[in-house]
Write an enzyme that holds these catalytic residues in place. Structure first.
Site, PDB file in Angstrom:
ATOM      1  N   ASN A 128       0.862  -1.176   0.000  1.00 38.09           N
ATOM      2  CA  ASN A 128       0.000   0.000   0.000  1.00 38.09           C
ATOM      3  C   ASN A 128       0.903   1.232   0.000  1.00 38.09           C
ATOM      4  O   ASN A 128       1.473   1.582   1.025  1.00 38.09           O
ATOM      5  CB  ASN A 128      -0.898  -0.030   1.255  1.00 38.09           C
ATOM      6  CG  ASN A 128      -1.735   1.226   1.387  1.00 38.09           C
ATOM      7  OD1 ASN A 128      -1.847   2.010   0.446  1.00 38.09           O
ATOM      8  ND2 ASN A 128      -2.340   1.421   2.555  1.00 38.09           N
ATOM      9  N   TRP A 129       1.017   1.851  -1.171  1.00 34.07           N
ATOM     10  CA  TRP A 129       1.942   2.994  -1.296  1.00 34.07           C
ATOM     11  C   TRP A 129       1.308   4.301  -0.839  1.00 34.07           C
ATOM     12  O   TRP A 129       1.954   5.351  -0.890  1.00 34.07           O
ATOM     13  CB  TRP A 129       2.452   3.098  -2.746  1.00 34.07           C
ATOM     14  CG  TRP A 129       3.376   1.961  -3.104  1.00 34.07           C
ATOM     15  CD1 TRP A 129       3.975   1.097  -2.226  1.00 34.07           C
ATOM     16  CD2 TRP A 129       3.822   1.576  -4.406  1.00 34.07           C
ATOM     17  NE1 TRP A 129       4.752   0.202  -2.901  1.00 34.07           N
ATOM     18  CE2 TRP A 129       4.688   0.475  -4.253  1.00 34.07           C
ATOM     19  CE3 TRP A 129       3.573   2.050  -5.699  1.00 34.07           C
ATOM     20  CZ2 TRP A 129       5.292  -0.170  -5.329  1.00 34.07           C
ATOM     21  CZ3 TRP A 129       4.178   1.420  -6.775  1.00 34.07           C
ATOM     22  CH2 TRP A 129       5.033   0.323  -6.585  1.00 34.07           C
ATOM     23  N   LYS A 130       0.046   4.259  -0.480  1.00 29.92           N
ATOM     24  CA  LYS A 130      -0.657   5.447   0.042  1.00 29.92           C
ATOM     25  C   LYS A 130      -0.431   6.639  -0.909  1.00 29.92           C
ATOM     26  O   LYS A 130      -0.366   6.436  -2.122  1.00 29.92           O
ATOM     27  CB  LYS A 130      -0.193   5.740   1.469  1.00 29.92           C
ATOM     28  CG  LYS A 130      -0.282   4.495   2.365  1.00 29.92           C
ATOM     29  CD  LYS A 130      -0.060   4.757   3.808  1.00 29.92           C
ATOM     30  CE  LYS A 130      -0.167   3.433   4.573  1.00 29.92           C
ATOM     31  NZ  LYS A 130      -0.063   3.588   6.010  1.00 29.92           N
ATOM     32  N   HIS A 144      -9.712   1.810   5.096  1.00 28.00           N
ATOM     33  CA  HIS A 144      -8.420   2.008   5.770  1.00 28.00           C
ATOM     34  C   HIS A 144      -8.604   3.061   6.868  1.00 28.00           C
ATOM     35  O   HIS A 144      -9.323   4.041   6.673  1.00 28.00           O
ATOM     36  CB  HIS A 144      -7.366   2.454   4.753  1.00 28.00           C
ATOM     37  CG  HIS A 144      -5.979   2.401   5.309  1.00 28.00           C
ATOM     38  ND1 HIS A 144      -5.517   3.326   6.217  1.00 28.00           N
ATOM     39  CD2 HIS A 144      -4.969   1.514   5.130  1.00 28.00           C
ATOM     40  CE1 HIS A 144      -4.271   3.012   6.566  1.00 28.00           C
ATOM     41  NE2 HIS A 144      -3.921   1.914   5.916  1.00 28.00           N
ATOM     42  N   GLU A 147      -6.821   5.413   7.805  1.00 29.43           N
ATOM     43  CA  GLU A 147      -6.478   6.782   7.397  1.00 29.43           C
ATOM     44  C   GLU A 147      -7.665   7.450   6.702  1.00 29.43           C
ATOM     45  O   GLU A 147      -7.846   8.660   6.794  1.00 29.43           O
ATOM     46  CB  GLU A 147      -5.233   6.754   6.485  1.00 29.43           C
ATOM     47  CG  GLU A 147      -3.979   6.469   7.291  1.00 29.43           C
ATOM     48  CD  GLU A 147      -2.857   5.848   6.498  1.00 29.43           C
ATOM     49  OE1 GLU A 147      -2.927   5.788   5.260  1.00 29.43           O
ATOM     50  OE2 GLU A 147      -1.889   5.386   7.137  1.00 29.43           O
ATOM     51  N   GLU A 182      -5.681  -4.244  11.165  1.00 31.76           N
ATOM     52  CA  GLU A 182      -4.694  -3.162  11.234  1.00 31.76           C
ATOM     53  C   GLU A 182      -4.976  -2.288  12.454  1.00 31.76           C
ATOM     54  O   GLU A 182      -5.745  -1.318  12.349  1.00 31.76           O
ATOM     55  CB  GLU A 182      -4.775  -2.286   9.975  1.00 31.76           C
ATOM     56  CG  GLU A 182      -4.395  -2.982   8.699  1.00 31.76           C
ATOM     57  CD  GLU A 182      -3.721  -2.020   7.733  1.00 31.76           C
ATOM     58  OE1 GLU A 182      -2.648  -2.347   7.243  1.00 31.76           O
ATOM     59  OE2 GLU A 182      -4.271  -0.930   7.488  1.00 31.76           O
ATOM     60  N   GLY A 185       2.313   2.700  10.753  1.00 29.75           N
ATOM     61  CA  GLY A 185       3.332   3.730  10.569  1.00 29.75           C
ATOM     62  C   GLY A 185       4.032   4.157  11.847  1.00 29.75           C
ATOM     63  O   GLY A 185       4.742   5.159  11.867  1.00 29.75           O
ATOM     64  N   SER A 225       3.230  -1.611  10.655  1.00 28.95           N
ATOM     65  CA  SER A 225       4.676  -1.640  10.955  1.00 28.95           C
ATOM     66  C   SER A 225       5.318  -3.004  10.711  1.00 28.95           C
ATOM     67  O   SER A 225       6.214  -3.407  11.453  1.00 28.95           O
ATOM     68  CB  SER A 225       4.937  -1.169  12.391  1.00 28.95           C
ATOM     69  OG  SER A 225       4.530   0.170  12.549  1.00 28.95           O
ATOM     70  N   GLY A 283       2.710  -0.956   4.395  1.00 24.67           N
ATOM     71  CA  GLY A 283       2.829   0.447   3.991  1.00 24.67           C
ATOM     72  C   GLY A 283       4.286   0.828   3.817  1.00 24.67           C
ATOM     73  O   GLY A 283       4.901   0.566   2.784  1.00 24.67           O
TER      74      GLY A 283
HETATM   75  P1  PGA Z   1       2.646   0.581   7.715  1.00 23.43           P
HETATM   76  O1  PGA Z   1       1.196   0.791   7.059  1.00 23.43           O
HETATM   77  O2  PGA Z   1       3.183  -0.731   7.207  1.00 23.43           O
HETATM   78  O3  PGA Z   1       3.461   1.756   7.244  1.00 23.43           O
HETATM   79  O4  PGA Z   1       2.459   0.573   9.191  1.00 23.43           O
HETATM   80  C1  PGA Z   1       0.309  -0.275   6.912  1.00 23.43           C
HETATM   81  C2  PGA Z   1      -0.976   0.225   6.292  1.00 23.43           C
HETATM   82  O5  PGA Z   1      -1.408   1.324   6.611  1.00 23.43           O
HETATM   83  O6  PGA Z   1      -1.604  -0.458   5.467  1.00 23.43           O
END
Ligand code: PGA
Length: 258
Positions: free
Chosen positions: A8-10, A99, A101, A171, A177, A218, A238
């Site tokens: 997931n490159w966001k 997600h 976010e 998640e 993150g 993470s 991510g």
């Molecule tokens: P992260 O993000 O690996 O940077 O913690 C995971 C995600 O949000 O899908």
């Protein structure tokens, strides 16, 4: 069902950066054995999707394309939204839905998640449904309840068949993150709660045939093995997916340990 590793490159990479990273990942994948045991999904930004499709289209074993979102209608006056029809036209196979976010920054709620899952299934796009508790909810011992609630809202009322494929990504919001992943025992417990609720809704047989339960938050090449050992079905990655070497190391560990 195969294990799955999803990048997931966001909102981190533009078109050129996404192309460069995809090329690096593909050249590294050629050196990894047992790749046929796992599905790899790349989820760039919407604008990069057609360019990434061009790069991955003839790769074997196939690398799949994921969207980071989907809209719940096919057409109409929805400024700024992306139709599942457009995603299908591009050859998108997966869509990340709900997600944290988006739940936090864009007020995406359980009802929207439900509608997005419905349309994704209708168009044979595999929904990757993200669920998980916040730090405060964990402190208040609400984790199990939050998982049960989010799964119920997302999936209640659907009639599934064996053809429907769904990924549930556990998640925890505090783990995303943050550099602080969940403890493997906590993950095992969350997986148990998720599976139990899914079995209540759909029965053992369909849960086995339709669902994969994965972890995100993470994940890196140092901690991934501990989670693999807990029999998780895959990972949503991510930060560590933005670095080709690190992402390839994760894929190698997953492919060796399943
Ligand atoms: P992260 O993000 O690996 O940077 O913690 C995971 C995600 O949000 O899908």
């Amino acid at each position: 069902m195969k294990k799955i590793v999803i990048a997931n490159w966001k909102m981190n990479l533009g078109i050129k950066e996404s192309q460069d990273l995809t090329k690096k990942i593909l050249s590294g994948l050629k050196k990894i054995e047992n790749l046929e045991n796992i599905e790899i999904v790349i989820s760039p930004s919407f604008v990069a999707l057609p360019f990434i499709k061009e790069i991955i289209k003839n790769f074997s074993p196939p690398v799949y394309l994921g969207a980071q979102n989907i809209f719940w209608e096919e057409k109409g006056s929805y400024t700024g939204e992306i139709s599942p029809l457009f995603l299908k036209e591009l050859g998108v196979n997966f869509a990340i839905i709900g997600h944290s976010e988006r739940r936090i920054n864009l007020k995406e709620d359980d009802e929207m998640v439900h509608k997005k899952v419905r349309i994704a299934l209708h168009h044979q796009i595999v929904p990757i449904i993200c669920i998980g508790e916040t730090f405060e909810e964990r402190e208040e011992n609400q984790t199990d309840l939050i998982l049960i609630k989010q799964i119920s809202f997302a999936l209640e009322g659907f009639r599934l068949t064996e053809e429907n494929k769904i990924v549930i990504a556990y998640e925890p919001v505090w783990a995303i993150g943050s550099g602080q992943a969940v403890e493997p025992q906590q993950l095992q417990h969350a997986k148990f709660i998720i599976k139990q609720r899914l079995v209540d809704l759909f029965g053992f047989d369909l849960v086995d045939k339709c669902f994969r339960i994965i972890y995100g938050g993470s994940v890196d090449s140092k901690n991934v093995k501990r989670f693999v050992e807990k029999k998780i079905d895959g990972f949503l990655i991510g930060g560590s997916s933005l670095n080709a070497e690190e992402f390839l190391k994760i894929i190698e560990i997953v492919s060796k340990n399943f």
